[in-house]
Scaffold this motif. Sequence first.
Motif, PDB file in Angstrom:
ATOM      1  N   GLN A 211     -79.782  83.049  10.622  1.00  0.00           N
ATOM      2  CA  GLN A 211     -80.977  82.209  10.565  1.00  0.00           C
ATOM      3  C   GLN A 211     -82.139  82.972   9.959  1.00  0.00           C
ATOM      4  O   GLN A 211     -82.929  82.423   9.178  1.00  0.00           O
ATOM      5  CB  GLN A 211     -81.336  81.738  11.977  1.00  0.00           C
ATOM      6  CG  GLN A 211     -82.616  80.934  12.061  1.00  0.00           C
ATOM      7  CD  GLN A 211     -82.958  80.583  13.485  1.00  0.00           C
ATOM      8  OE1 GLN A 211     -82.497  79.577  13.998  1.00  0.00           O
ATOM      9  NE2 GLN A 211     -83.759  81.411  14.130  1.00  0.00           N
ATOM     10  N   SER A 212     -82.239  84.243  10.291  1.00  0.00           N
ATOM     11  CA  SER A 212     -83.345  85.061   9.777  1.00  0.00           C
ATOM     12  C   SER A 212     -83.183  85.342   8.291  1.00  0.00           C
ATOM     13  O   SER A 212     -84.155  85.650   7.628  1.00  0.00           O
ATOM     14  CB  SER A 212     -83.398  86.387  10.535  1.00  0.00           C
ATOM     15  OG  SER A 212     -83.623  86.171  11.901  1.00  0.00           O
TER      16      SER A 212
ATOM     17  N   GLN B 200     -81.021  94.542  20.181  1.00  0.00           N
ATOM     18  CA  GLN B 200     -81.249  93.101  20.059  1.00  0.00           C
ATOM     19  C   GLN B 200     -80.384  92.328  21.057  1.00  0.00           C
ATOM     20  O   GLN B 200     -80.824  91.349  21.652  1.00  0.00           O
ATOM     21  CB  GLN B 200     -80.940  92.650  18.634  1.00  0.00           C
ATOM     22  CG  GLN B 200     -81.957  93.147  17.614  1.00  0.00           C
ATOM     23  CD  GLN B 200     -81.466  93.020  16.179  1.00  0.00           C
ATOM     24  OE1 GLN B 200     -80.387  92.485  15.934  1.00  0.00           O
ATOM     25  NE2 GLN B 200     -82.248  93.526  15.236  1.00  0.00           N
TER      26      GLN B 200
ATOM     27  N   GLY C 189     -85.012  81.843  20.135  1.00  0.00           N
ATOM     28  CA  GLY C 189     -85.463  81.726  18.748  1.00  0.00           C
ATOM     29  C   GLY C 189     -84.507  80.997  17.834  1.00  0.00           C
ATOM     30  O   GLY C 189     -84.747  80.913  16.626  1.00  0.00           O
TER      31      GLY C 189
ATOM     32  N   LYS D 285     -83.094  78.025  15.935  1.00  0.00           N
ATOM     33  CA  LYS D 285     -83.696  76.756  15.513  1.00  0.00           C
ATOM     34  C   LYS D 285     -82.655  75.738  15.076  1.00  0.00           C
ATOM     35  O   LYS D 285     -82.790  74.549  15.342  1.00  0.00           O
ATOM     36  CB  LYS D 285     -84.687  77.004  14.371  1.00  0.00           C
ATOM     37  CG  LYS D 285     -85.881  77.870  14.747  1.00  0.00           C
ATOM     38  CD  LYS D 285     -86.819  78.018  13.559  1.00  0.00           C
ATOM     39  CE  LYS D 285     -88.044  78.846  13.934  1.00  0.00           C
ATOM     40  NZ  LYS D 285     -87.722  80.250  14.207  1.00  0.00           N
TER      41      LYS D 285
ATOM     42  N   LEU E 182     -78.376  84.054  15.039  1.00  0.00           N
ATOM     43  CA  LEU E 182     -79.771  84.480  14.912  1.00  0.00           C
ATOM     44  C   LEU E 182     -79.988  85.323  13.659  1.00  0.00           C
ATOM     45  O   LEU E 182     -80.998  85.185  12.964  1.00  0.00           O
ATOM     46  CB  LEU E 182     -80.190  85.279  16.160  1.00  0.00           C
ATOM     47  CG  LEU E 182     -80.379  84.446  17.435  1.00  0.00           C
ATOM     48  CD1 LEU E 182     -80.517  85.358  18.655  1.00  0.00           C
ATOM     49  CD2 LEU E 182     -81.604  83.538  17.310  1.00  0.00           C
ATOM     50  N   ARG E 183     -79.027  86.208  13.363  1.00  0.00           N
ATOM     51  CA  ARG E 183     -79.136  87.041  12.156  1.00  0.00           C
ATOM     52  C   ARG E 183     -79.063  86.191  10.899  1.00  0.00           C
ATOM     53  O   ARG E 183     -79.839  86.381   9.959  1.00  0.00           O
ATOM     54  CB  ARG E 183     -78.041  88.111  12.140  1.00  0.00           C
ATOM     55  CG  ARG E 183     -78.261  89.256  13.105  1.00  0.00           C
ATOM     56  CD  ARG E 183     -77.409  90.467  12.756  1.00  0.00           C
ATOM     57  NE  ARG E 183     -75.983  90.178  12.834  1.00  0.00           N
ATOM     58  CZ  ARG E 183     -75.265  90.261  13.950  1.00  0.00           C
ATOM     59  NH1 ARG E 183     -75.847  90.606  15.095  1.00  0.00           N
ATOM     60  NH2 ARG E 183     -73.972  89.991  13.949  1.00  0.00           N
TER      61      ARG E 183
END
Length: 329
Positions: A328-329, A22, A154, A156, A325-326
């Motif tokens: 957020q997911s 990633q 990605g 947000k 990012l992690r």
Amino acid sequence: MKNLTLHTPEGVRDIYNSEYEQRLDALYNLRKCFKEAGYSPISTPTFEYFDTFSKEVGSCKSNEMFKFFDRDGNTLVLRPDITPSVARAAAMYFSDTDEAVKLSYEGNVFINYHSLQGRLKESTQAGCEFIGDSSVDADAEILTITVNALKKLGLKEFEIGVGHIDVVRGLIEAANLSDDQEEKLINLISNKNFFGAKELLQQAEVSKGLIDLFDITGKIMNSPKEWAPYLEKAKKYKKVYDALEYLTKLYELLNKNKVMDYISFELGMISEYKYYTGIIFTGYSYGVGEPLVKGGRYDSLLSHFGKEAPAIGFAITVDQLMLALRRQS
């Protein structure tokens, strides 16, 4: 005695399997984004001479650098910051051109934080440097690239706070404080202790009008309309007034570029990097305590390496970006 052969030193870690894949994907997409914006890649050495990051440069405290010696006794350091390295390279390879130079990079940086801080001592950065253009358009371009790069990966939920070094600097100069009072005031503003700052100014018998103007350092604003009431008071203090006018022009360009949904103005912002001379900015995301992006204008840095040229740039800390990012997911 503890067997250390299977352990990493404190502040560094192994990255493997899907997490590393990633990270590689993120770096690839950042590289692609920077190239599409017209920035050419450059790679600088992992270690350099100490003078590249010396106190005069103002990049990192000496006791936070990893130092060692070469065979000739010269002091070398693992780079704590890539911007001075790129500035040195630009002064060396583009010394004979007055045209703007746009460079992008990625690499690891090393800062010997105190163990109790719990921060990584090795981290990965990726960023851009726009050298040779002092205009507000260059500032807007760098901030727009920063926002678009984070969105492309990605992310947000993030916000970039933008300040100007001359807001706080101009106010402090106008207050005419002693060195000790000035240092205390900077620490209070940095720690967002604005009540303490106001008390210090009152004890120093600073004029009420100037103390009222210091209120601007505790504000987070979204547009020039919000700092307009301070402009009349700021007319007495040219450095502060000019900085606010500059941020007004910057807002107009950023609004035109449709990135203001991710940007606010923090007029009390101060940076630990001493080489900044104009706008400065820091980006955060939900659930991540450390900044995932830092940047600003540094019009005097290249002169340390023999080239007179204005510049602005930013660095994304990939470790914090991946964490954001992690989460957020």
